[in-house]
Motif scaffolding. Structure first.
Motif, PDB file in Angstrom:
ATOM      1  N   ALA A  68      80.265 -37.398 -53.775  1.00  0.00           N
ATOM      2  CA  ALA A  68      81.267 -37.205 -54.885  1.00  0.00           C
ATOM      3  C   ALA A  68      81.270 -36.297 -55.649  1.00  0.00           C
ATOM      4  N   CYS A  69      80.326 -36.432 -56.161  1.00  0.00           N
ATOM      5  CA  CYS A  69      79.929 -35.393 -57.347  1.00  0.00           C
ATOM      6  C   CYS A  69      80.009 -33.870 -56.808  1.00  0.00           C
ATOM      7  N   ALA A  70      79.489 -33.682 -55.707  1.00  0.00           N
ATOM      8  CA  ALA A  70      79.252 -32.477 -55.189  1.00  0.00           C
ATOM      9  C   ALA A  70      80.741 -31.770 -54.651  1.00  0.00           C
ATOM     10  N   VAL A  71      81.674 -32.689 -54.086  1.00  0.00           N
ATOM     11  CA  VAL A  71      82.639 -32.366 -53.702  1.00  0.00           C
ATOM     12  C   VAL A  71      83.703 -31.824 -54.868  1.00  0.00           C
ATOM     13  N   LEU A  72      83.363 -32.500 -56.089  1.00  0.00           N
ATOM     14  CA  LEU A  72      83.889 -32.009 -57.462  1.00  0.00           C
ATOM     15  C   LEU A  72      83.282 -30.852 -58.124  1.00  0.00           C
ATOM     16  N   ASN A  73      82.236 -30.260 -57.459  1.00  0.00           N
ATOM     17  CA  ASN A  73      81.413 -29.032 -57.617  1.00  0.00           C
ATOM     18  C   ASN A  73      80.744 -29.284 -59.181  1.00  0.00           C
ATOM     19  N   ARG A  74      80.189 -30.631 -59.256  1.00  0.00           N
ATOM     20  CA  ARG A  74      79.408 -31.062 -60.172  1.00  0.00           C
ATOM     21  C   ARG A  74      77.933 -31.069 -59.763  1.00  0.00           C
ATOM     22  N   ARG A  75      77.302 -30.073 -59.726  1.00  0.00           N
ATOM     23  CA  ARG A  75      75.857 -30.021 -59.281  1.00  0.00           C
ATOM     24  C   ARG A  75      74.811 -30.734 -59.697  1.00  0.00           C
ATOM     25  N   GLU A  76      74.923 -30.828 -61.059  1.00  0.00           N
ATOM     26  CA  GLU A  76      73.744 -31.342 -61.867  1.00  0.00           C
ATOM     27  C   GLU A  76      73.846 -33.056 -61.852  1.00  0.00           C
ATOM     28  N   GLU A  77      75.234 -33.433 -61.786  1.00  0.00           N
ATOM     29  CA  GLU A  77      75.609 -34.726 -61.601  1.00  0.00           C
ATOM     30  C   GLU A  77      75.112 -35.331 -60.019  1.00  0.00           C
ATOM     31  N   ALA A  78      75.418 -34.465 -59.122  1.00  0.00           N
ATOM     32  CA  ALA A  78      75.208 -34.759 -57.634  1.00  0.00           C
ATOM     33  C   ALA A  78      73.750 -34.822 -57.714  1.00  0.00           C
ATOM     34  N   LEU A  79      72.912 -34.073 -58.094  1.00  0.00           N
ATOM     35  CA  LEU A  79      71.151 -34.128 -57.870  1.00  0.00           C
ATOM     36  C   LEU A  79      71.007 -35.423 -58.771  1.00  0.00           C
ATOM     37  N   GLU A  80      71.346 -35.512 -59.972  1.00  0.00           N
ATOM     38  CA  GLU A  80      70.905 -37.041 -60.574  1.00  0.00           C
ATOM     39  C   GLU A  80      70.937 -38.009 -59.754  1.00  0.00           C
ATOM     40  N   ALA A  81      72.060 -38.138 -59.318  1.00  0.00           N
ATOM     41  CA  ALA A  81      72.434 -39.389 -58.200  1.00  0.00           C
ATOM     42  C   ALA A  81      71.771 -39.391 -57.301  1.00  0.00           C
ATOM     43  N   ILE A  82      71.567 -38.247 -56.428  1.00  0.00           N
ATOM     44  CA  ILE A  82      70.477 -38.144 -55.081  1.00  0.00           C
ATOM     45  C   ILE A  82      69.219 -38.569 -55.530  1.00  0.00           C
ATOM     46  N   ASN A  83      68.859 -37.859 -56.785  1.00  0.00           N
ATOM     47  CA  ASN A  83      67.441 -38.401 -57.282  1.00  0.00           C
ATOM     48  C   ASN A  83      67.253 -39.875 -57.484  1.00  0.00           C
ATOM     49  N   GLU A  84      68.342 -40.597 -58.063  1.00  0.00           N
ATOM     50  CA  GLU A  84      68.079 -42.141 -58.230  1.00  0.00           C
ATOM     51  C   GLU A  84      68.054 -42.776 -56.965  1.00  0.00           C
ATOM     52  N   TYR A  85      68.755 -42.193 -55.826  1.00  0.00           N
ATOM     53  CA  TYR A  85      68.594 -42.513 -54.613  1.00  0.00           C
ATOM     54  C   TYR A  85      67.149 -42.447 -54.084  1.00  0.00           C
ATOM     55  N   LEU A  86      66.654 -41.471 -54.126  1.00  0.00           N
ATOM     56  CA  LEU A  86      65.255 -41.187 -53.819  1.00  0.00           C
ATOM     57  C   LEU A  86      64.454 -42.239 -54.586  1.00  0.00           C
ATOM     58  N   LYS A  87      64.294 -42.447 -55.539  1.00  0.00           N
ATOM     59  CA  LYS A  87      63.682 -43.231 -56.418  1.00  0.00           C
ATOM     60  C   LYS A  87      63.551 -44.685 -55.755  1.00  0.00           C
ATOM     61  N   LEU A  88      65.010 -45.058 -55.315  1.00  0.00           N
ATOM     62  CA  LEU A  88      65.082 -46.276 -54.902  1.00  0.00           C
ATOM     63  C   LEU A  88      64.464 -46.468 -53.380  1.00  0.00           C
ATOM     64  N   ALA A  89      64.487 -45.396 -52.557  1.00  0.00           N
ATOM     65  CA  ALA A  89      64.180 -45.385 -51.397  1.00  0.00           C
ATOM     66  C   ALA A  89      63.230 -44.223 -50.671  1.00  0.00           C
ATOM     67  N   PRO A  90      61.950 -44.183 -51.468  1.00  0.00           N
ATOM     68  CA  PRO A  90      61.090 -43.142 -51.002  1.00  0.00           C
ATOM     69  C   PRO A  90      60.583 -43.131 -49.701  1.00  0.00           C
ATOM     70  N   GLY A  91      60.433 -44.157 -49.225  1.00  0.00           N
ATOM     71  CA  GLY A  91      59.897 -44.236 -47.809  1.00  0.00           C
ATOM     72  C   GLY A  91      61.198 -44.307 -46.715  1.00  0.00           C
ATOM     73  N   GLU A  92      62.453 -43.887 -47.248  1.00  0.00           N
ATOM     74  CA  GLU A  92      63.325 -43.842 -46.200  1.00  0.00           C
ATOM     75  C   GLU A  92      63.776 -42.301 -45.657  1.00  0.00           C
ATOM     76  N   TYR A  93      64.338 -42.029 -44.608  1.00  0.00           N
ATOM     77  CA  TYR A  93      64.506 -40.676 -44.261  1.00  0.00           C
ATOM     78  C   TYR A  93      66.080 -40.297 -44.882  1.00  0.00           C
ATOM     79  N   ASN A  94      67.071 -41.224 -45.035  1.00  0.00           N
ATOM     80  CA  ASN A  94      68.273 -40.808 -45.374  1.00  0.00           C
ATOM     81  C   ASN A  94      68.435 -40.197 -46.869  1.00  0.00           C
ATOM     82  N   PRO A  95      67.686 -40.474 -47.809  1.00  0.00           N
ATOM     83  CA  PRO A  95      67.797 -39.934 -48.977  1.00  0.00           C
ATOM     84  C   PRO A  95      67.418 -38.573 -48.935  1.00  0.00           C
ATOM     85  N   TYR A  96      66.599 -38.230 -48.236  1.00  0.00           N
ATOM     86  CA  TYR A  96      65.978 -36.588 -48.067  1.00  0.00           C
ATOM     87  C   TYR A  96      67.051 -35.956 -47.379  1.00  0.00           C
ATOM     88  N   ASP A  97      67.662 -36.432 -46.254  1.00  0.00           N
ATOM     89  CA  ASP A  97      68.831 -35.810 -45.595  1.00  0.00           C
ATOM     90  C   ASP A  97      69.878 -35.716 -46.604  1.00  0.00           C
TER      91      ASP A  97
END
Length: 170
Positions: A68-97
């Protein structure tokens, strides 16, 4: 209401549900899909953030917020959100995708490729392999593209089409 495209009543009903059952994360997600489908991107981000105030450990909310943040061209917010997802699921494939998708949405294709490669390290037949196949086609690395498409199970004759071999593609 949703089947009748009655946006006002859908939103009103879901807001009442959230008011009465604030920990019902699916209500936030449903409202997110409504806002997304009606291109209400600011409201979309707001409802996802509201859901996260209730449950910071919800992976899907973080993932959807990144897009949603990426759609609004909010790169830093988008990366912050996806990094939180990565922290929660480091052993899953979807956050990397998803991280690969976020980079691709900002035209950062070298970075997206790195993250897609990480994703297929967890699950080779995931969509990341298909995305890597398309990336290989753009670079005219047809053998590599073929390998990624086979890995993903993608059966469309896109390589032949890209080469201009329409008879072979048919």
């Amino acid at each position: 209401y949703a089947l009748n495209n009655d946006l006002t009543n859908v939103v009103e009903t879901l807001e009442k549900l959230i008011e009465r059952y604030p920990r019902e994360i699916n209500a936030y997600l449903e409202l997110h899909w409504v806002y997304l489908s009606f291109y209400e991107h600011e409201k979309d981000v707001e409802i996802l953030r509201r859901g996260l105030r209730v449950d910071l450990s919800d992976k899907l909310l973080w993932n959807e917020l990144a897009y949603a943040c990426a759609v609004l061209n909010r790169r830093e917010e988008a990366l912050e959100a996806i990094n939180e997802y990565l922290k929660l699921a480091p052993g899953e494939y979807n956050p990397y995708d998803s991280r690969g998708d976020i980079h691709a949405m900002f035209g950062e294709y070298d970075s997206s490729r790195v993250w897609y490669l990480k994703a297929i390290g967890f699950r080779r037949d995931f969509f990341s392999a298909m995305k890597l196949g398309f990336d290989a086609i753009v670079h005219r690395s047809y053998k590599e593209a073929e390998q990624y498409f086979q890995m993903s199970g993608f059966q469309f004759p896109v390589i032949e089409i890209h080469r201009g071999q329409l008879k072979a593609a048919k």
